[in-house]
Scaffold this active site. Structure first.
Site, short mmCIF file in Angstrom:
data_model
loop_
_atom_site.label_atom_id
_atom_site.label_comp_id
_atom_site.label_asym_id
_atom_site.label_seq_id
_atom_site.Cartn_x
_atom_site.Cartn_y
_atom_site.Cartn_z
N ALA A 161 -81.91 54.16 56.80
CA ALA A 161 -82.40 55.85 56.49
C ALA A 161 -82.24 56.03 54.94
O ALA A 161 -82.84 54.94 54.24
CB ALA A 161 -80.14 56.34 55.88
N HIS A 162 -82.22 56.87 54.52
CA HIS A 162 -83.44 57.16 53.29
C HIS A 162 -82.52 55.85 51.81
O HIS A 162 -81.28 56.57 51.63
CB HIS A 162 -83.35 58.46 52.07
CG HIS A 162 -81.44 59.64 52.18
ND1 HIS A 162 -81.49 60.57 52.39
CD2 HIS A 162 -80.60 58.73 52.35
CE1 HIS A 162 -80.22 60.73 52.20
NE2 HIS A 162 -79.97 60.17 52.49
N ASN A 163 -83.59 55.89 51.22
CA ASN A 163 -82.83 55.31 49.64
C ASN A 163 -82.44 53.75 49.76
O ASN A 163 -81.01 53.32 49.67
CB ASN A 163 -81.80 56.14 49.15
CG ASN A 163 -82.47 56.64 47.96
OD1 ASN A 163 -81.92 58.19 48.84
ND2 ASN A 163 -83.45 56.93 47.89
#
Length: 340
Positions: free
Chosen positions: A239-241
């Site tokens: 997922a993001h980051n």
């Protein structure tokens, strides 16, 4: 596929040869299915009994296991590593995902593509993308605007790289992987979901391998980062980051939720789920199907979940699990009664 003599293989593996060095090896096989002309290996002592019945013409073994096999053998420090090196030598996988630039490929005039790069059929390369030396991009792939792909990286077919993603050198992306799609970012206003544009990107280091149908989302503001020498199996969701540090291995169907940080040289078993904003320190092993809901700050082996049993036994265990609170209260009451 080229055949090799046992002497040639021994030299490649720096192995001690016991037996016929002129023996010609045509294939690598398992102990159970090897036939004449094949070489097998023993990397796990639980399969040691197969040494007595294998039809392999030669076997790669450790010094400890060598006495259990009377045939032609190569004695090495680590049979599994030796198998890996030999498999690279005898690999029959096609060397190229593409050759030349296919006439049906669509390359934007503002893209920079090295003369030594290869672009497969129906692939699209958008404006300001930079494709460096000896990159191979398989058919039906999409390379978005501003993407940078380092030298020697190979993308198999149907790979999608969104805008401004950076991929290092000597990476391998298997078919249908998607890098840089939107992270799952939304705000809720009175029951309505408001999409949050994902303004970061994905940065991938050198010598990273990404499995088929794995997705790595772009960051919301900061970038999602996969450091060098990371290997990720098929059908994983990053997922993001998220940040995954060097030397880490992630097995299939694992999910890393947003803003997870994984340390160096970790091993994460298949179908593991790690909750958002958690961190895992260096040198951690997480066994398959674990659920990580708190950060891990000490190296070691971690597990969770209930191993399989018969349905009847599982139902009994779950019934007891539901009554744990009541059982705890009853035990405390008994302890109070037994106090002097």
């Amino acid at each position: 596929m080229q055949n090799y003599t046992l002497s040639q293989i021994a030299e490649l593996l720096s192995a001690e040869l016991q037996g016929d060095g002129a023996l010609e090896i045509t294939k690598i096989a398992t102990l159970a299915h090897a036939r004449s002309g094949h070489i097998a290996f023993l990397a796990n002592k639980k399969y040691r009994s197969q040494l007595e019945v294998t039809q392999a013409s030669a076997v790669i073994v450790s010094e400890a296991d060598a006495p259990y096999f009377n045939g032609n053998k190569l004695i090495v420090a680590n049979p599994y590593v030796s198998y890996a090196k030999l498999a690279q030598l005898m690999d029959t996988t096609p060397r190229s995902a593409a050759t030349g630039i296919h006439p049906s490929a669509v390359v934007h005039p503002n893209a920079t593509v090295s003369k030594s790069a290869a672009i497969g059929a129906n692939t699209v390369i958008e404006s300001n993308a930079i494709i460096n030396d000896n990159v191979q991009i398989g058919p039906n792939s999409f390379i978005g605007e501003g993407v940078k792909i380092g030298s020697g990286t190979k993308l198999w077919s149907n790979v999608t790289i969104y805008h401004n993603v950076e991929i290092g050198s000597d990476c391998l992306l298997q078919a249908n992987s998607v890098i840089g799609s939107d992270g799952f970012g939304y705000a809720n206003e009175r029951g309505q979901w408001i999409k949050i544009p994902q303004l970061g990107s994905v940065i991938i280091g050198d010598k990273v391998e990404i499995g088929a149908s794995t997705t790595i989302d772009r960051g919301a503001l900061d970038d999602t980062i996969i450091h060098s020498n990371v290997i990720i199996d098929n059908q994983c969701q990053i997922a993001h980051n998220v940040e995954v540090n060097s030397g880490t291995a992630i097995a299939g169907c694992t999910v890393l939720a947003g803003s997870v940080t994984i340390g160096k040289n970790c091993q994460i078993g298949g179908m593991t789920a790690i909750n958002g904003h958690m961190s895992v320190c260096d040198g951690v092993i997480i066994t398959g199907m674990s659920m990580v809901t708190k950060s891990i700050t000490e190296p070691g082996i971690y597990s969770s979940g209930i191993p399989h049993t018969t349905n009847k036994e599982w139902r009994k265990s779950i019934a007891h699990l539901r009554n744990l609170s009541e059982m705890k209260s009853r035990i405390k009451a008994l302890e109070q009664l037994n106090k002097p």
